[in-house]
Design a protein around this motif. Structure first.
Motif, PDB file in Angstrom:
ATOM      1  N   ALA A 138      55.079  41.925  41.444  1.00 13.77           N
ATOM      2  CA  ALA A 138      54.413  42.290  40.663  1.00 13.77           C
ATOM      3  C   ALA A 138      53.968  40.859  39.628  1.00 13.77           C
ATOM      4  O   ALA A 138      53.595  39.727  39.216  1.00 13.77           O
ATOM      5  N   LEU A 139      56.127  40.629  40.449  1.00 10.59           N
ATOM      6  CA  LEU A 139      56.304  39.125  39.546  1.00 10.59           C
ATOM      7  C   LEU A 139      55.529  37.913  39.402  1.00 10.59           C
ATOM      8  O   LEU A 139      55.426  36.768  39.196  1.00 10.59           O
ATOM      9  N   PHE A 140      54.717  38.147  41.184  1.00 11.05           N
ATOM     10  CA  PHE A 140      54.135  36.769  41.221  1.00 11.05           C
ATOM     11  C   PHE A 140      53.614  36.336  40.892  1.00 11.05           C
ATOM     12  O   PHE A 140      52.608  35.813  40.688  1.00 11.05           O
ATOM     13  N   GLY A 141      52.853  37.502  39.506  1.00 14.67           N
ATOM     14  CA  GLY A 141      51.506  37.322  38.887  1.00 14.67           C
ATOM     15  C   GLY A 141      50.649  37.716  39.535  1.00 14.67           C
ATOM     16  O   GLY A 141      50.068  38.158  41.155  1.00 14.67           O
ATOM     17  N   MET A 142      48.936  38.003  38.647  1.00 15.87           N
ATOM     18  CA  MET A 142      47.460  38.325  39.067  1.00 15.87           C
ATOM     19  C   MET A 142      46.795  37.171  39.890  1.00 15.87           C
ATOM     20  O   MET A 142      46.556  38.100  41.333  1.00 15.87           O
ATOM     21  N   GLU A 143      47.295  36.206  39.825  1.00 19.02           N
ATOM     22  CA  GLU A 143      46.518  35.417  40.920  1.00 19.02           C
ATOM     23  C   GLU A 143      46.997  35.475  42.241  1.00 19.02           C
ATOM     24  O   GLU A 143      46.272  35.695  43.101  1.00 19.02           O
ATOM     25  N   ASN A 144      48.293  34.897  42.593  1.00 20.95           N
ATOM     26  CA  ASN A 144      48.874  35.524  43.488  1.00 20.95           C
ATOM     27  C   ASN A 144      48.369  36.868  44.551  1.00 20.95           C
ATOM     28  O   ASN A 144      48.160  36.829  45.675  1.00 20.95           O
ATOM     29  N   MET A 145      48.470  38.194  43.545  1.00 24.35           N
ATOM     30  CA  MET A 145      49.064  39.349  44.271  1.00 24.35           C
ATOM     31  C   MET A 145      47.156  39.829  44.681  1.00 24.35           C
ATOM     32  O   MET A 145      46.477  40.292  45.693  1.00 24.35           O
ATOM     33  N   VAL A 146      46.370  38.941  43.949  1.00 26.41           N
ATOM     34  CA  VAL A 146      44.534  39.021  44.195  1.00 26.41           C
ATOM     35  C   VAL A 146      44.383  38.881  45.321  1.00 26.41           C
ATOM     36  O   VAL A 146      43.699  38.738  46.494  1.00 26.41           O
ATOM     37  N   ARG A 147      45.069  36.645  45.522  1.00 25.03           N
ATOM     38  CA  ARG A 147      45.350  36.484  47.270  1.00 25.03           C
ATOM     39  C   ARG A 147      46.079  37.621  47.872  1.00 25.03           C
ATOM     40  O   ARG A 147      45.788  37.234  49.078  1.00 25.03           O
ATOM     41  N   ALA A 208      39.003  44.639  35.142  1.00 21.75           N
ATOM     42  CA  ALA A 208      40.105  44.240  34.358  1.00 21.75           C
ATOM     43  C   ALA A 208      40.656  43.454  34.917  1.00 21.75           C
ATOM     44  O   ALA A 208      41.352  42.478  34.032  1.00 21.75           O
ATOM     45  N   ILE A 209      39.902  42.790  36.003  1.00 17.69           N
ATOM     46  CA  ILE A 209      40.748  42.211  37.056  1.00 17.69           C
ATOM     47  C   ILE A 209      39.386  40.631  37.343  1.00 17.69           C
ATOM     48  O   ILE A 209      39.272  39.718  38.372  1.00 17.69           O
ATOM     49  N   SER A 210      38.506  41.379  37.087  1.00 20.96           N
ATOM     50  CA  SER A 210      37.146  40.295  37.600  1.00 20.96           C
ATOM     51  C   SER A 210      37.618  38.612  36.875  1.00 20.96           C
ATOM     52  O   SER A 210      36.910  37.943  37.838  1.00 20.96           O
ATOM     53  N   TYR A 211      38.204  38.467  36.243  1.00 21.01           N
ATOM     54  CA  TYR A 211      39.027  37.074  35.880  1.00 21.01           C
ATOM     55  C   TYR A 211      39.145  36.427  36.675  1.00 21.01           C
ATOM     56  O   TYR A 211      39.028  35.407  36.923  1.00 21.01           O
ATOM     57  N   TRP A 212      40.172  36.811  37.776  1.00 21.03           N
ATOM     58  CA  TRP A 212      40.848  36.496  38.301  1.00 21.03           C
ATOM     59  C   TRP A 212      39.781  36.303  39.763  1.00 21.03           C
ATOM     60  O   TRP A 212      39.735  35.846  41.304  1.00 21.03           O
ATOM     61  N   LEU A 213      38.977  36.645  40.297  1.00 20.33           N
ATOM     62  CA  LEU A 213      38.180  37.203  41.524  1.00 20.33           C
ATOM     63  C   LEU A 213      37.052  36.147  41.158  1.00 20.33           C
ATOM     64  O   LEU A 213      36.447  36.045  42.460  1.00 20.33           O
ATOM     65  N   ASN A 214      36.621  35.486  40.448  1.00 20.19           N
ATOM     66  CA  ASN A 214      35.395  33.795  40.035  1.00 20.19           C
ATOM     67  C   ASN A 214      34.486  34.688  40.038  1.00 20.19           C
ATOM     68  O   ASN A 214      33.700  34.387  41.377  1.00 20.19           O
ATOM     69  N   PRO A 215      34.316  35.550  39.301  1.00 17.80           N
ATOM     70  CA  PRO A 215      32.643  36.290  39.680  1.00 17.80           C
ATOM     71  C   PRO A 215      31.711  35.825  40.047  1.00 17.80           C
ATOM     72  O   PRO A 215      31.777  34.311  39.205  1.00 17.80           O
ATOM     73  N   GLN A 216      30.239  35.906  40.829  1.00 20.65           N
ATOM     74  CA  GLN A 216      29.087  35.756  41.101  1.00 20.65           C
ATOM     75  C   GLN A 216      27.676  36.309  40.976  1.00 20.65           C
ATOM     76  O   GLN A 216      28.389  37.563  41.324  1.00 20.65           O
ATOM     77  N   ARG A 217      27.365  35.590  41.542  1.00 19.15           N
ATOM     78  CA  ARG A 217      25.838  36.363  41.855  1.00 19.15           C
ATOM     79  C   ARG A 217      25.645  37.094  43.018  1.00 19.15           C
ATOM     80  O   ARG A 217      25.187  38.512  43.236  1.00 19.15           O
ATOM     81  N   LYS A 218      26.669  37.024  43.792  1.00 23.52           N
ATOM     82  CA  LYS A 218      26.447  37.710  45.467  1.00 23.52           C
ATOM     83  C   LYS A 218      27.729  38.875  45.333  1.00 23.52           C
ATOM     84  O   LYS A 218      27.701  39.306  46.394  1.00 23.52           O
ATOM     85  N   MET A 219      28.344  39.525  44.593  1.00 25.56           N
ATOM     86  CA  MET A 219      29.127  40.145  44.238  1.00 25.56           C
ATOM     87  C   MET A 219      28.585  41.069  45.389  1.00 25.56           C
ATOM     88  O   MET A 219      29.666  41.861  45.992  1.00 25.56           O
ATOM     89  N   LEU A 220      27.964  41.790  44.886  1.00 25.19           N
ATOM     90  CA  LEU A 220      26.746  42.889  45.498  1.00 25.19           C
ATOM     91  C   LEU A 220      27.075  43.092  46.945  1.00 25.19           C
ATOM     92  O   LEU A 220      27.231  44.265  47.423  1.00 25.19           O
ATOM     93  N   LYS A 221      27.069  41.532  47.771  1.00 24.84           N
ATOM     94  CA  LYS A 221      27.362  41.746  49.242  1.00 24.84           C
ATOM     95  C   LYS A 221      28.486  42.020  49.317  1.00 24.84           C
ATOM     96  O   LYS A 221      28.597  43.087  50.407  1.00 24.84           O
TER      97      LYS A 221
END
Lengths: 373, 363
Positions: A138-147, A208-221
């Motif tokens: 978790a220390l690596f931060g949310m962005e790295n965690m998501v990747r 809660a983490i949608s901010y780091w997922l760079n959401p877009q319209r095609k997410m449903l796919k």
């Protein structure tokens, strides 16, 4: 104390695949813990498909959230939707749910670890060490965690292929999968249905983490693909275990998929199940780390958000999670009655959040749209 | 304020650590020189004097040291396991146990208790082979105590060999398969039977079980036919001394079909192979004679299949898992009693089709 920013965001690349991997891994968490009491009859295979469709409905609502501009704005987005007070209430409500989820996952995993790998070691050790590891992650931060979820996905998806030999075992016959529909005075299986549904739960935390997922319209796919993979994996492993054990023998076994791992033989290493269990830990550790970060984030929302994130804050969140988990493991997790109480609790909590959270967000978006237009 | 937070943090983590450390991690001591993994357990007797059984094993495995037989009279299986540890200088580990030999007399009284003990032990693999023994097994062991006589390991290798690739010479059943057969609603398990005689350990045939207790044993050609019928098997030699014929490299494909009202069953067996031996191979001079011989073997096999099946019907057992065929996608599974009633009166039609390689090179 060095200032670290766990929740900083630097890049803006497309990240539909992260959402895919995240959804799938979080959905596949429960399987090995929950399955034995859920899917002992062949017709429960249909329940997996049915609940997969129900889960698709929840994901559809989720994708509506991802399609709004609020999702990409992070905290500001939430503030626009719910207001400052609303966020605090939500954060407060999410804390016990997150803590319950963490405790349930880590104790169940520790139990499997203790039962199959280190039988003479106390279970609490199998909780403490993974927690330390998770906090490190978790220390690596949310962005790295998501990747990092990409590596977790690749590192665990092969387990799925280990179960192919069970389709080819000699003693199999297609008759082990019959009957396909419940016949006669079977007890209504709503509880098992709920259990399967809660196994599909988890993606609601992506809000809660949608901010780091760079959401877009095609997410449903991407979400649909992830859901389909999860349904496929569940079906695959259930059919394999039904064929291998038969529907009469299966209910007597507590962890069928781990026991099946024991039956595998490799010429080099006999206890294949040890490798298997360790590999499962990959996604368990990852989700615990993710949830610990979320706890930290939620508790920050309750207090001051303006200050920088600190190492101490993260460690306190980790310790809080551990402080909840250890006593549960030590005093309130006897196999049998108490364990099934926690399973029930998690089952209800998981299903409820999976259904209600996307619904809540969806309604909020609708209301917002009406008031602004 | 900051100092307060820091102090709380230190205290919290310290208390958590001590909390965790109160549960000391005691690993099992598995230094290779200090343990003796064992390869088999053998269980004899039971019933005669207050339910005591004799359990024995051979130590040490594989090392070139004089072996000895450990044998104890106990009432519980793991009591024996514990007892062994008290009579031997190394710690015995059950983790490598591969074979479980059970005396015929014990098997006749029911195996469940014994099997459950083995099954619940998380150390013991599901691939444990189960074997029924006759005769004095301990005496047989006692004859194999030489330094290079790894009889325990060789026995394991034998089972392993015949299990792999379905060699089809002897029946091999492991714990998992036995449990699956035992748990299946309407069917019964089968296990191999061996006889210990002096220095030898001879394969006798297959034991049939009624639920968990042994009720019958078949040998010789019945056993071969049983192996052909039980799933699609490969049999190296099908020896038919009555016809003075040996068929070789047999592959059988069995189609079992039940009529919907369970009044009759038809079995079609396609047997592919070749004639490996005949009292005089040259006796077959033309196709007509070859066809006649084929037909004779077919009739003979059909009769024997029917005889074997009717023996099972009489005992109301189903080691061939035929009852499993009653499961249908959209109907209720039948109960054991209903199946027994139908099975014991079922009419059986058998059709054997031989596809033999024509003879060449013979004079």
């Amino acid at each position: 104390m060095q200032a670290i920013s766990l929740f900083r965001k630097t890049s803006h690349q497309e990240s539909g695949f992260y959402a895919l991997f995240l959804t799938n891994r979080i959905q596949m968490l429960y399987y090995m813990i929950v399955m034995p009491s859920a899917l002992v009859q062949p017709y429960m295979l249909l329940a997996i498909v049915a609940m997969g469709i129900a889960s698709q409905f929840c994901l559809y609502m989720l994708s509506k959230w991802f399609a709004t501009p609020y999702a990409a704005q992070g905290y500001q987005g939430f503030e626009k939707l719910f207001g400052k007070r609303g966020i605090k209430i939500l954060a407060l409500a999410s804390l016990p749910l997150l803590l319950l989820k963490i405790s349930f996952i880590s104790i169940s995993y520790a139990e499997i670890m203790q039962q199959f790998v280190f039988p003479s070691m106390d279970r609490e050790w199998h909780i403490v060490f993974p927690f330390i590891l998770s906090c490190y992650l978790a220390l690596f931060g949310m962005e790295n965690m998501v990747r990092f979820v990409t590596i977790v996905f690749i590192g665990t998806i092969w387990i799925f292929f280990l179960y192919t030999p069970y389709f080819l075992v000699q003693s199999n016959s297609i008759h082990d999968l019959y009957p396909l529909i419940p016949i006669g005075p079977e007890p209504f299986a709503w509880k098992s249905l709920l259990l399967v549904f809660s196994s599909f739960s988890g993606p609601e935390f992506l809000i809660a983490i949608s901010y780091w997922l760079n959401p877009q319209r095609k997410m449903l796919k991407y979400l649909t693909i992830a859901n389909a993979i999860s349904v496929g994996e569940y079906l695959f492993i259930s059919i394999a275990s039904l064929l291998f054990y038969g529907s009469k023998y299966l209910p007597t076994i507590k962890y069928p998929n781990v026991e099946m791992g024991r039956y595998l033989q490799s010429p080099v290493f006999e206890r294949v199940d040890i490798i298997l269990i360790s590999a499962y830990s990959f996604s368990f550790l990852y989700s615990i780390a993710l949830f610990v970060l979320m706890i930290y984030g939620a508790s920050r929302l309750l207090g001051k958000t303006k200050t920088n994130t600190t190492l101490i804050g993260l460690i306190v969140s980790g310790c809080a999670a551990m402080a909840v988990t250890l006593p549960i493991s030590k005093w309130f997790w006897e196999p049998g009655l108490e364990q099934s109480f926690w399973l029930d609790l998690q089952m209800w909590a998981g299903s409820a959040t999976y259904l209600l959270v996307p619904l809540l967000v969806w309604i909020a978006i609708k209301r917002k749209a009406r008031t602004t237009s | 304020m900051k100092r307060f937070v820091r102090a709380t943090l230190v205290l919290l983590s310290f208390s958590l650590l001590t909390f965790a450390c109160s549960c000391v991690p005691i690993p099992e001591n598995n230094i290779i020189e200090e343990i003796t993994p064992i390869i088999f357990w053998s269980v004899q007797g039971g019933g005669e004097e207050d339910g005591k059984i004799t359990i024995s094993t051979l130590v040490p495995p594989l090392i070139k040291v004089k072996k000895r037989v450990l044998s104890l009279k106990v009432s519980l299986l793991n009591e024996g396991n514990k007892g062994f540890n008290l009579t031997y200088y190394n710690e015995l580990k059950a983790g490598q146990i591969r074979l479980l030999f059970v005396d015929e007399a014990y098997a006749k009284r029911g195996l469940t208790r014994l099997i459950n003990t083995v099954l619940t032990d998380p150390n013991i693999s599901q691939r444990l082979y189960l074997v029924i023994t006759k005769g004095n097994f301990n005496q047989f062991l006692a004859k194999h105590l030489g330094e290079t006589d790894n009889i325990d390991y060789y026995l394991y290798r034998m089972f392993k060999h015949y299990e792999k690739k379905k060699q089809g010479e002897i029946t091999v059943v492991n714990l998992h398969q036995f449990m699956k057969m035992l748990y299946s609603q309407v069917s019964d398990p089968q296990l191999p039977v061996f006889r210990a005689e002096g220095e030898q350990f001879l394969y006798e045939g297959t034991a049939f079980f009624d639920r968990d207790s042994m009720v019958a044993e078949i040998r010789g050609k019945d056993d071969q036919i049983n192996q052909l019928l039980y799933r699609d098997r490969f049999v190296r030699y099908l020896v038919l001394p009555d016809l003075a014929v040996t068929l070789g490299h047999i592959r059988a494909h069995t189609h079992k079909k039940l009529t919907p009202d369970l009044s009759s069953m038809s079995i079609e067996i396609d047997v592919k192979g070749r004639i490996d031996e005949l009292d005089s191979l040259a006796r077959i001079e033309d196709n007509f004679q070859f066809a006649a011989l084929t037909q004779k073997i077919e009739r003979y096999l059909e009769e024997n299949v029917i005889r074997l099946l009717s023996q099972m019907q009489k005992l109301q057992i189903d080691p061939l898992q035929i009852g499993g065929l009653t499961a249908k996608p959209f109907s209720k599974p039948i109960t054991r009693d209903t199946w027994d009633r139908h099975w014991s009166t079922m009419k059986i039609n058998v059709k054997v089709r031989l596809h033999l390689e024509p003879l060449t090179k013979v004079k």
